[in-house]
Design an enzyme around this catalytic site. Structure first.
Site, mmCIF file in Angstrom:
data_model
loop_
_atom_site.group_PDB
_atom_site.id
_atom_site.type_symbol
_atom_site.label_atom_id
_atom_site.label_comp_id
_atom_site.label_asym_id
_atom_site.label_seq_id
_atom_site.Cartn_x
_atom_site.Cartn_y
_atom_site.Cartn_z
ATOM 1 C CB ALA A 82 29.985 -41.909 14.568
ATOM 2 C CB VAL A 130 26.012 -40.804 11.438
ATOM 3 C CG1 VAL A 130 27.231 -41.660 11.767
ATOM 4 C CG2 VAL A 130 25.993 -40.439 9.956
ATOM 5 C CB CYS A 131 24.853 -45.045 15.217
ATOM 6 S SG CYS A 131 25.127 -45.552 16.927
ATOM 7 C CB ILE A 132 26.334 -40.464 18.444
ATOM 8 C CG1 ILE A 132 27.393 -39.492 18.923
ATOM 9 C CG2 ILE A 132 25.642 -41.118 19.617
ATOM 10 C CD1 ILE A 132 26.810 -38.248 19.556
#
Lengths: 93, 119, 111, 130
Positions: free
Chosen positions: D82, D77-79
């Site tokens: 997110a 998941v792209c931080i």
């Protein structure tokens, strides 16, 4: 040769139009999700001749009958299409 | 073997987060030495026009785009048909430090890449 | 994290020592932030801090290493536009530590 | 062949995530491997542990997790995407001083470099639009 994947209904936005503007003879076109509405009348939506596919499950879900010029495929055949083409371009929204 | 990467930007600024997040992904690729080529098509062409989003409390996406040359992306490809269809004259498309390359036919161009990131 | 107190005024920092309000920044604040990183600011540091702020003003981005090196090279000469120069000034992560001292937004962890 | 899937759609709001799951299952069933599934933009919501769809609707989170367990899938998941949308791991919630974490088991938060790397090393990359 490119595999173009569209998920938007033909008149819902510019995805189909943008895609067709980048379509070269020999490329393949795959209609998924709402884009399968274009598969009922490919000529009306100016789809290319040949190499046009649609996810059968998505068409069935929407009660869309595929025109003869469009090949209905399952997910396994979709994977095969991806193996056979580079690059893969998604056109959405 | 490393792959050639094209970033295809089709969203207008502000209305959809993918315009900005697409640019962030492009910058991240470039920062990782996977410098992608960039093609603006469809409504994505609007990203290149003058913007003043202060009144809607947004950062200027065009300002961010001007950083592309700093990240080693010096050619900005634009779909000519998309610009024409939106009444955008070619000479209004400018980005400091970058060369705008208008493509009459994007299909053969896209074919030349291994991977396409759509934004 | 402890806040800064400068001339009796309290400056709020987040857990990682970045300014909570970017408008709090001034050269005195920069010097205090640098002290927390065990950095004593020299003219070279100030040159880069000025460029970091220029970069942010121009592009509205906190720079990653690659563009920062290029930007410094364009403005301070090729001799300084090298990662080793920046590494010596703002160890161990010049883009992040430099941005912190220059009062730029915390980088998003992505670059 | 090694595939990377990029998912932009939030679960249960557009079809993209469900379609990506169908593709992932078919690719794995035919002997291909998936190098990474990268969740970006609204797609980061796929990693929320708090999704609770009704029993008679499909459970996308559960499907991702079971695929992750059976095939050691890399669900990244792209931080940055997110953080904006309120999807945080324990350590990120702590670092950003937020009241709780909600990243589901089996998912990892990481930077956009993971997308660049996946694009560079995978044989095929496919985006699933929202």
């Amino acid at each position: 040769m490119t595999l173009h994947i569209i998920n938007q209904s033909p008149l819902g936005g510019s995805a189909l139009q943008d895609c067709l503007g980048s379509f070269v003879e020999g490329d393949a076109l795959l209609l998924i999700e709402d884009a399968v509405y274009a598969a009922a009348s490919p000529a009306e939506h100016k789809l290319p001749q040949g190499q046009v596919f649609a996810l059968a499950a998505d068409a069935q879900a929407r009660g869309v009958t595929l025109a003869q010029a469009v090949t209905g495929i399952d997910e396994t055949a979709w994977v095969d299409l991806c193996v056979a083409h580079t690059p893969i371009v998604s056109w959405f929204r | 073997m490393a792959k050639s990467i094209l970033a295809l930007c089709r969203h207008a600024p502000y209305g959809n987060a993918l315009a900005r997040e697409g640019l962030e992904a492009i910058l991240a690729c470039a920062a990782m030495d996977q410098v992608p080529s960039v093609l603006f098509s469809g409504d994505g062409v609007y990203q290149l026009l003058e913007q003043d989003p202060v009144a809607i409390n947004e950062k200027s996406l065009r300002r961010n785009l001007q950083a592309l040359p700093m990240f080693g992306i010096e050619h900005i490809h634009v779909c000519r048909k998309s610009a024409d269809a939106r009444g955008i004259a070619a000479d209004t498309l400018q980005l400091a430090g970058a060369e705008i390359v208008l493509l009459a036919d994007t299909g053969p161009f896209i074919r030349g890449f291994d991977q396409v990131l759509s934004f | 994290m402890d806040n800064l107190v400068i001339e009796g005024r309290e400056i709020a920092l987040d857990k990682e020592g970045f300014l909570r309000d970017l408008n709090d920044w001034n050269p005195q604040v920069a010097a205090a932030l640098a002290t927390r990183e065990n950095i004593e600011l020299t003219q070279d540091h100030w040159d880069v801090i000025t460029l970091l702020r220029d970069f942010y003003r121009e592009f509205e981005l906190s720079p990653a290493m690659r563009p920062l090196v290029k930007y410094v090279g364009q403005h301070l000469g090729q001799e300084k536009g090298r990662s080793i120069f920046l590494m010596q000034l703002f160890p161990p992560s010049p883009a992040k530590i430099g941005s912190k001292i220059a009062g730029l937004p915390k980088p998003t962890n992505c670059l | 062949m090694q595939f990377t899937l990029v998912v932009y759609g939030a679960p249960h709001s557009s079809e993209g995530a469900a379609t990506a799951l169908r593709f992932a299952r078919a690719a794995l069933a035919t002997g291909h491997s998936i190098y990474r599934v990268f969740f970006y933009a609204d797609g980061v919501h796929n990693g929320s542990a708090l999704a609770a769809p009704p029993q008679d609707e499909q459970d996308l989170l559960g499907q991702w997790q079971s695929l992750q367990q059976s095939h050691a899938l890399d669900l990244t998941v792209c931080i940055a995407a997110a953080q904006r949308r309120g999807l945080l791991s324990e350590s990120e919630a702590n670092r950003l001083e937020k009241p709780s974490a909600n990243l589901a088991d089996g998912f990892t938060l990481a930077g956009l470099g993971q997308l660049a790397e996946a694009a560079a090393v995978s044989d095929r990359l496919i985006s699933f639009g929202g």
